[in-house]
Design a protein around this motif. Structure first.
Motif, PDB file in Angstrom:
ATOM      1  N   ALA A 229      64.372 -74.608  33.339  1.00 20.06           N
ATOM      2  CA  ALA A 229      63.529 -75.795  33.244  1.00 20.06           C
ATOM      3  C   ALA A 229      62.935 -76.167  34.609  1.00 20.06           C
ATOM      4  CB  ALA A 229      64.328 -76.956  32.682  1.00 20.06           C
ATOM      5  N   VAL A 230      63.572 -75.718  35.664  1.00 17.01           N
ATOM      6  CA  VAL A 230      63.161 -76.114  37.012  1.00 17.01           C
ATOM      7  C   VAL A 230      62.016 -75.273  37.545  1.00 17.01           C
ATOM      8  CG1 VAL A 230      63.938 -76.318  39.395  1.00 17.01           C
ATOM      9  CG2 VAL A 230      65.481 -76.919  37.542  1.00 17.01           C
ATOM     10  N   VAL A 231      62.054 -73.975  37.284  1.00 15.33           N
ATOM     11  CA  VAL A 231      61.099 -73.069  37.908  1.00 15.33           C
ATOM     12  C   VAL A 231      59.771 -73.064  37.200  1.00 15.33           C
ATOM     13  CG1 VAL A 231      62.958 -71.614  38.716  1.00 15.33           C
ATOM     14  CG2 VAL A 231      61.805 -71.078  36.576  1.00 15.33           C
ATOM     15  N   GLY A 232      58.891 -72.188  37.632  1.00 20.27           N
ATOM     16  CA  GLY A 232      57.594 -72.043  36.987  1.00 20.27           C
ATOM     17  C   GLY A 232      56.535 -72.867  37.687  1.00 20.27           C
ATOM     18  N   ASP A 233      55.492 -72.213  38.134  1.00 23.82           N
ATOM     19  CA  ASP A 233      54.393 -72.939  38.770  1.00 23.82           C
ATOM     20  C   ASP A 233      53.187 -72.892  37.847  1.00 23.82           C
ATOM     21  OD1 ASP A 233      53.781 -70.271  38.946  1.00 23.82           O
ATOM     22  OD2 ASP A 233      52.821 -70.451  40.905  1.00 23.82           O
ATOM     23  N   GLY A 234      53.442 -72.685  36.560  1.00 23.09           N
ATOM     24  CA  GLY A 234      52.345 -72.609  35.619  1.00 23.09           C
ATOM     25  C   GLY A 234      51.809 -71.197  35.514  1.00 23.09           C
ATOM     26  N   ASN A 235      51.833 -70.528  36.645  1.00 25.64           N
ATOM     27  CA  ASN A 235      51.284 -69.185  36.714  1.00 25.64           C
ATOM     28  C   ASN A 235      52.335 -68.136  36.385  1.00 25.64           C
ATOM     29  OD1 ASN A 235      49.548 -67.135  37.243  1.00 25.64           O
ATOM     30  ND2 ASN A 235      48.932 -67.883  39.248  1.00 25.64           N
ATOM     31  N   PHE A 236      53.446 -68.238  37.080  1.00 21.36           N
ATOM     32  CA  PHE A 236      54.504 -67.251  36.918  1.00 21.36           C
ATOM     33  C   PHE A 236      55.747 -67.909  36.338  1.00 21.36           C
ATOM     34  CE2 PHE A 236      58.341 -65.476  39.012  1.00 21.36           C
ATOM     35  CZ  PHE A 236      58.406 -64.309  38.294  1.00 21.36           C
ATOM     36  N   ASP A 237      56.218 -67.385  35.207  1.00 18.57           N
ATOM     37  CA  ASP A 237      57.361 -67.962  34.523  1.00 18.57           C
ATOM     38  C   ASP A 237      58.573 -67.067  34.757  1.00 18.57           C
ATOM     39  OD1 ASP A 237      58.569 -69.882  32.926  1.00 18.57           O
ATOM     40  OD2 ASP A 237      58.310 -68.678  31.119  1.00 18.57           O
TER      41      ASP A 237
ATOM     42  N   GLY B 103      62.726 -70.620  42.490  1.00 21.75           N
ATOM     43  CA  GLY B 103      61.437 -70.492  41.831  1.00 21.75           C
ATOM     44  C   GLY B 103      60.420 -69.938  42.813  1.00 21.75           C
ATOM     45  N   ILE B 104      59.248 -69.635  42.319  1.00 16.36           N
ATOM     46  CA  ILE B 104      58.201 -69.124  43.182  1.00 16.36           C
ATOM     47  C   ILE B 104      57.817 -70.178  44.220  1.00 16.36           C
ATOM     48  CG2 ILE B 104      56.300 -69.861  41.698  1.00 16.36           C
ATOM     49  CD1 ILE B 104      56.388 -66.441  43.349  1.00 16.36           C
ATOM     50  N   ARG B 105      58.019 -71.436  43.862  1.00 16.40           N
ATOM     51  CA  ARG B 105      57.753 -72.537  44.784  1.00 16.40           C
ATOM     52  C   ARG B 105      58.560 -72.407  46.066  1.00 16.40           C
ATOM     53  NH1 ARG B 105      56.354 -77.637  42.803  1.00 16.40           N
ATOM     54  NH2 ARG B 105      56.944 -78.373  44.881  1.00 16.40           N
ATOM     55  N   LEU B 106      59.791 -71.976  45.922  1.00 15.05           N
ATOM     56  CA  LEU B 106      60.643 -71.815  47.094  1.00 15.05           C
ATOM     57  C   LEU B 106      60.043 -70.800  48.064  1.00 15.05           C
ATOM     58  CD1 LEU B 106      63.373 -72.391  48.514  1.00 15.05           C
ATOM     59  CD2 LEU B 106      64.329 -70.510  47.209  1.00 15.05           C
TER      60      LEU B 106
END
Lengths: 150, 150
Positions: free
Chosen positions: B24-32, B49-52
DNA sequence: ATTACTATCATGGGATTTCATGGTATTCAA
DNA sequence: TTGAATACCATGAAATCCCATGATAGTAAT
């Protein structure tokens, strides 16, 4: 974002599969391929999508036209870089001189570095990566993210 | 925010369920999916997540381009990390070399650490947690919150 | 409170697709 | 015409998708 490391075969015709992950990153709709140039820092190649070159261009255009560094970068990157387009199976043909420059022989290692990537001979990279890991471990205290966690 | 710990099965195909609350935390809309790399601090994996990774990228781009440590970090993080996307049931396939690095054998323990998480072999984590508890007990006076009360 | 129902999760197996890679044919130019 | 570059198939392995099952927890109804 270019991530991870993959070693692929470089055949007698100079064909080299670009990792699928990398292919997904590049492409501006117009040109379907990568851009590669010899690193001015060692016996390996640097590369990225066409977007990367555009970013470098924007960066250089902000510099003084007669700045020595600007001229050097233009020579080292734009003049030396090759546009390599994908064939139907996701390979590029790597020009012989580039393969020689990086000492590639039958195999090539793609190194994802975020915005750009590098191509090394597997053996050369292995010894290089070892010292990078050591250096990273010694300096890990400098890798501290700011701001609140999400 | 990654919280709590969970141990899941790692099957013969290398598939591993990511805990639902982590997903539920990860995901930038682009990469799940998640990004995982071998820790340069021990025999376990780190992830987020990719955000990190984007945060790390921003951090590194603020450093001197010729700083040896920066280059080492780029290699230790971007080059070593893998993008693992979720299948329809929330699993990822963990590459064999990563499973080996962390000594995973049939089971894997996810440890939530706020902004990022770790993946350990359950046995290895158990003994590690024991010493971590001891360390926490000895340093409990340093756990003082700043800022306004909630 | 106990039971029945439902939704979410973790997990297993099989089918399908993608990927990397080798080879052959074809085109183009010197 | 001869070499090089490019386009076109073939294949095995690996990754991914799809469906089915069991477990758990939460909710609603009796």
């Amino acid at each position: 974002m270019f991530l991870s490391t993959a070693t692929n075969a470089l055949d007698a015709k100079g064909r080299l599969s670009v990792p699928a992950d990398f292919r997904a990153v590049v492409g501006d709709g117009n040109f379907d391929g990568i851009v590669v140039w010899p690193s001015f820092d060692g016996a390996y190649l640097e590369g990225g999508g066409i977007r990367l070159l555009q970013d470098y261009q924007a960066l250089l255009e902000g510099m003084d036209p007669y700045d020595e560094a600007r001229i050097a970068f233009e020579r080292a990157i734009f003049a030396e870089s090759r546009r390599l387009s994908f064939d139907s199976t996701g390979r590029v043909t790597l020009p012989k001189d580039l393969a020689e420059y990086a000492g590639l022989n039958g195999r090539a290692t793609f190194i994802g570095l975020g915005r750009r990537f590098e191509i090394w001979s597997p053996e050369a990279y292995e010894s290089h990566a070892e010292s990078a890991r050591k250096m990273a471990r010694e300096n890990r205290h400098r890798l501290r993210l700011q701001g609140r966690p999400q």
